[in-house]
Design an enzyme around this catalytic site. Sequence first.
Site, PDB file in Angstrom:
ATOM      1  N   MET A 330       0.823  -1.207   0.000  1.00 52.18           N
ATOM      2  CA  MET A 330       0.000   0.000   0.000  1.00 52.18           C
ATOM      3  C   MET A 330       0.856   1.254   0.000  1.00 52.18           C
ATOM      4  O   MET A 330       0.583   2.215  -0.718  1.00 52.18           O
ATOM      5  CB  MET A 330      -0.947   0.012   1.202  1.00 52.18           C
ATOM      6  CG  MET A 330      -1.966  -1.089   1.177  1.00 52.18           C
ATOM      7  SD  MET A 330      -2.878  -1.173  -0.377  1.00 52.18           S
ATOM      8  CE  MET A 330      -3.933   0.249  -0.237  1.00 52.18           C
ATOM      9  N   ASP A 349      10.632   3.530   5.920  1.00 50.09           N
ATOM     10  CA  ASP A 349      10.398   2.152   6.373  1.00 50.09           C
ATOM     11  C   ASP A 349      11.514   1.813   7.355  1.00 50.09           C
ATOM     12  O   ASP A 349      12.333   2.689   7.702  1.00 50.09           O
ATOM     13  CB  ASP A 349      10.350   1.175   5.182  1.00 50.09           C
ATOM     14  CG  ASP A 349       9.497  -0.059   5.502  1.00 50.09           C
ATOM     15  OD1 ASP A 349       9.874  -0.806   6.434  1.00 50.09           O
ATOM     16  OD2 ASP A 349       8.451  -0.258   4.864  1.00 50.09           O
ATOM     17  N   HIS A 456      -8.542   5.476   3.761  1.00 47.92           N
ATOM     18  CA  HIS A 456      -8.468   4.066   3.389  1.00 47.92           C
ATOM     19  C   HIS A 456      -8.419   3.906   1.880  1.00 47.92           C
ATOM     20  O   HIS A 456      -9.438   3.995   1.193  1.00 47.92           O
ATOM     21  CB  HIS A 456      -9.668   3.311   3.999  1.00 47.92           C
ATOM     22  CG  HIS A 456      -9.628   1.842   3.735  1.00 47.92           C
ATOM     23  ND1 HIS A 456     -10.739   1.091   3.470  1.00 47.92           N
ATOM     24  CD2 HIS A 456      -8.573   0.992   3.671  1.00 47.92           C
ATOM     25  CE1 HIS A 456     -10.375  -0.161   3.263  1.00 47.92           C
ATOM     26  NE2 HIS A 456      -9.075  -0.240   3.381  1.00 47.92           N
TER      27      HIS A 456
HETATM   28  P1  NAD Z   1       2.859  -4.676   3.895  1.00 47.81           P
HETATM   29  O1  NAD Z   1       3.163  -5.758   4.856  1.00 47.81           O
HETATM   30  O2  NAD Z   1       3.018  -4.920   2.451  1.00 47.81           O
HETATM   31  O3  NAD Z   1       3.756  -3.397   4.251  1.00 47.81           O
HETATM   32  C1  NAD Z   1       3.948  -2.911   5.543  1.00 47.81           C
HETATM   33  C2  NAD Z   1       5.281  -2.175   5.577  1.00 47.81           C
HETATM   34  O4  NAD Z   1       5.383  -1.493   6.808  1.00 47.81           O
HETATM   35  C3  NAD Z   1       6.489  -3.104   5.486  1.00 47.81           C
HETATM   36  O5  NAD Z   1       7.342  -2.658   4.446  1.00 47.81           O
HETATM   37  C4  NAD Z   1       7.155  -2.956   6.832  1.00 47.81           C
HETATM   38  O6  NAD Z   1       8.570  -3.083   6.778  1.00 47.81           O
HETATM   39  C5  NAD Z   1       6.739  -1.560   7.203  1.00 47.81           C
HETATM   40  N1  NAD Z   1       6.869  -1.251   8.633  1.00 47.81           N
HETATM   41  C6  NAD Z   1       6.594  -2.026   9.695  1.00 47.81           C
HETATM   42  N2  NAD Z   1       6.893  -1.347  10.827  1.00 47.81           N
HETATM   43  C7  NAD Z   1       7.338  -0.115  10.474  1.00 47.81           C
HETATM   44  C8  NAD Z   1       7.805   1.013  11.200  1.00 47.81           C
HETATM   45  N3  NAD Z   1       7.874   1.000  12.507  1.00 47.81           N
HETATM   46  N4  NAD Z   1       8.184   2.088  10.498  1.00 47.81           N
HETATM   47  C9  NAD Z   1       8.135   2.095   9.162  1.00 47.81           C
HETATM   48  N5  NAD Z   1       7.709   1.046   8.423  1.00 47.81           N
HETATM   49  C10 NAD Z   1       7.324  -0.054   9.080  1.00 47.81           C
HETATM   50  O7  NAD Z   1       1.396  -4.196   4.242  1.00 47.81           O
HETATM   51  P2  NAD Z   1       0.303  -3.527   3.284  1.00 47.81           P
HETATM   52  O8  NAD Z   1      -0.476  -4.586   2.636  1.00 47.81           O
HETATM   53  O9  NAD Z   1       0.943  -2.460   2.468  1.00 47.81           O
HETATM   54  O10 NAD Z   1      -0.662  -2.871   4.358  1.00 47.81           O
HETATM   55  C11 NAD Z   1      -0.333  -1.666   5.030  1.00 47.81           C
HETATM   56  C12 NAD Z   1      -1.589  -1.092   5.645  1.00 47.81           C
HETATM   57  O11 NAD Z   1      -2.561  -0.850   4.638  1.00 47.81           O
HETATM   58  C13 NAD Z   1      -2.279  -2.010   6.649  1.00 47.81           C
HETATM   59  O12 NAD Z   1      -2.839  -1.237   7.665  1.00 47.81           O
HETATM   60  C14 NAD Z   1      -3.366  -2.677   5.827  1.00 47.81           C
HETATM   61  O13 NAD Z   1      -4.457  -3.109   6.619  1.00 47.81           O
HETATM   62  C15 NAD Z   1      -3.776  -1.526   4.941  1.00 47.81           C
HETATM   63  N6  NAD Z   1      -4.427  -1.918   3.695  1.00 47.81           N
HETATM   64  C16 NAD Z   1      -3.976  -2.992   2.980  1.00 47.81           C
HETATM   65  C17 NAD Z   1      -4.609  -3.350   1.801  1.00 47.81           C
HETATM   66  C18 NAD Z   1      -4.117  -4.521   0.988  1.00 47.81           C
HETATM   67  O14 NAD Z   1      -4.886  -5.046   0.168  1.00 47.81           O
HETATM   68  N7  NAD Z   1      -2.872  -4.930   1.143  1.00 47.81           N
HETATM   69  C19 NAD Z   1      -5.704  -2.609   1.340  1.00 47.81           C
HETATM   70  C20 NAD Z   1      -6.138  -1.487   2.070  1.00 47.81           C
HETATM   71  C21 NAD Z   1      -5.468  -1.166   3.261  1.00 47.81           C
END
Ligand code: NAD
Length: 729
Positions: A330, A349, A456
């Site tokens: 995301m 990150d 969102h």
């Molecule tokens: P992801 O696991 O692909 O990415 C999360 C990232 O956050 C990772 O790169 C991780 O290293 C980083 N991270 C963790 N702790 C951190 C910190 N302290 N500081 C900086 N970076 C940090 O997850 P995603 O799928 O991109 O989801 C992220 C958010 O978006 C979540 O809240 C999820 O619910 C929401 N979301 C996801 C989707 C989807 O379909 N994937 C859709 C809508 C919303």
Amino acid sequence: MNQAWTLTIDKEWIAWLTFDIPGEKVNTFSERTLNELDALLDELAINEAIKAVVIRSGKPDCFIAGADIEELARIRTPQEAKEKAEAGHAVFGKIAELPVPTVAAINGSCLGGGLEMALACDYRIVTDHPKTALGLPEVNLGILPGWGGTQRLPRLLGLGRALPMILTGRPMPGRKAHRIALADAIAAPEFFEDEIRRLVDRIVTRTGRREISQQRKRRQPRWLRFLCATPMGRRLVFHQARRGIMQKTNGLYPAPLKALEVVAKTYRRRTLQEGLSIEAQAFSELACTSISRNLVWIFQASQRLKKVGASATQDVPSIRAVGVVGAGIMGGGIAWALSQAGLRVRMKDINWDAIGTGLASAARMFKARVKRRKMTENELNLAMHRIAGTIDYTGFDALDVVIEAVAENLEIKKHVLGEIEAHVRPDTIICTNTSSLPLNELASALRRPKRFVGLHFFNPVNRMPLVEVIGGRSTSRETIVAATELVRRLGKTPVVVGDCPGFLVNRILLPYLVESAWMFEEGVDIQRIDRLLEQFGMPMGPLTLVDEVGLDVGYKVAKVLEDAYGQRMRVPCALGAVVESGGLTGKKSGAGFYLYNNGHKKPNPQVKDVTAEARKQDHISAQDLTDDQIVDRAILIMVNEAARCLEEGVVADPEVLDFAMVMGTGFAPFRGGLLHYADQRGVGEIKLRLEELAISFGDRFAPAPLLEKIARDGGCFYADGAAPNGDAH
Ligand code: NAD
């Protein structure tokens, strides 16, 4: 009332017809503007001194956006629709019959009726302005080009190039229009005036006209001309086109099929006049159907929602630089959207590898645009330079907004939000992209919750047009306004929804996915479930969608909703069993409900193994379901949850809810959203059906109080009845 059209004749006897509707951002053809043009054309027809006519727009980036959609929505009978089509034919016919050469000078959008008018001109010149787009998007509104588009475009470009424009509704940029000879000349906007004059100088001479006609021929590939020159070749082209439509629409959208039928009946077989009359008849058959009304309604709703709150934007703080924390799926997508809109982005990150992944996914989205010729390599490089990576918070004090997109875990998010607040200015807006965690709980980690808001985004960010904007208990009005404004700047539509687990879209969508998992547990074939819901009009079957989202991700969100809403969102044991059976995370791992190999998918035999045991644990038995039961269980459980969201005020009105479900989940657009579907089918009938389902399959189907009340009163979710009109199913 001020005139929309003006006619000036210069000293070289060139007539300039300028379209500029006073007080409007775009030009559209209404009955009034069409009549005005008609009168001026009569004047021109008898002026023997004129050498050429140029039709242009007075708007900076719109030529003509098409017909007035409000008038289209007001058409009540097929007869009225036919008269509307014939009125357009008559006016554009006058352009085509002028005794002097005519030019459409196109800068900005030239769509629908706008392009049909330009096609009635002898020549077209376009600019390479990024907003110049030529297209016939009528099929997206459930109708067909009814002002000559199905006739003049194939005559000009040949079938091979005209059919995709008519059948997909996809517009093309000025450069492409020039390349395929839809336009005879192209100019940079700064030199447009000079180039128009140069073109006029050419077309007033016989040699110039001959040269242009040869130039048009040269730009048509010979093989394409050859293919369409014989009846057999044409039959092949029509056959392929029909197959393409059926594959894409499952036959649920009649407009492209009808448009194809009109072209097939008329191309090289009828005179222009005969063709136009067949076109008008077909237009009248489509314009009053419920499908067209629902599609027109979606367009109108999107226009309305784009404007909501826009007037309150005077004191919106200007946003130039935005931080994204979390460079995952995301985060990378959000960084792309921000940079694409010209904003500077700082992406943080915890390590450089993760930053690399985020940058790579943003680059992938830009490359897709380069491939579709929506941007150049140079523009891609510039856009990527606007995104900087970091593994600490340096530079965060210069950011106007920060969007948190780290893993979906309450404690991690609270920690990260606290860190962000410690490194930004007091006036920086902090957003979270959580998909299920309550805003109010996250806000407890902040000292300034007034400036905290949920944004969102949906996955994939580059394709999903909707963003839910969620205000927590303490979020200020200004913060919501600034957040919605930012979403608009990204070219997406914001919908403001209340804070509850799953917010609006996931709260309604998850019961649909979970219900499909219940049916799977009961022993229904997964392909049958998927096929029936695709036939209903969903863009993909629910179990394919679970695989796309990721079984692990979907399961986690389903569990959050089960915790929040209890029994009615209980997750079947089979879903947990599939997730736990190791590595079955869906498409990303190559195996989920289906097995994926080289772009092909087939049912995964392994998943069936868990159902017998899961049924025992859930105390249910295998079921033999009818097709109607399968569809109703999946769809009506959503209608019921939608009624609850409306009742609790999660969303302001049925229109926002329907729009969000169509844009956020792809819910069958031709049905106009869940609540239009319910109104058109009859809320009373739906209530009875839910009661039957509750008896057979469990209390989760018990009708929501609002739905019961509406059924009792014999009413509808929409105040104006089963609008936008039409029948059910
Ligand atoms: P992801 O696991 O692909 O990415 C999360 C990232 O956050 C990772 O790169 C991780 O290293 C980083 N991270 C963790 N702790 C951190 C910190 N302290 N500081 C900086 N970076 C940090 O997850 P995603 O799928 O991109 O989801 C992220 C958010 O978006 C979540 O809240 C999820 O619910 C929401 N979301 C996801 C989707 C989807 O379909 N994937 C859709 C809508 C919303």
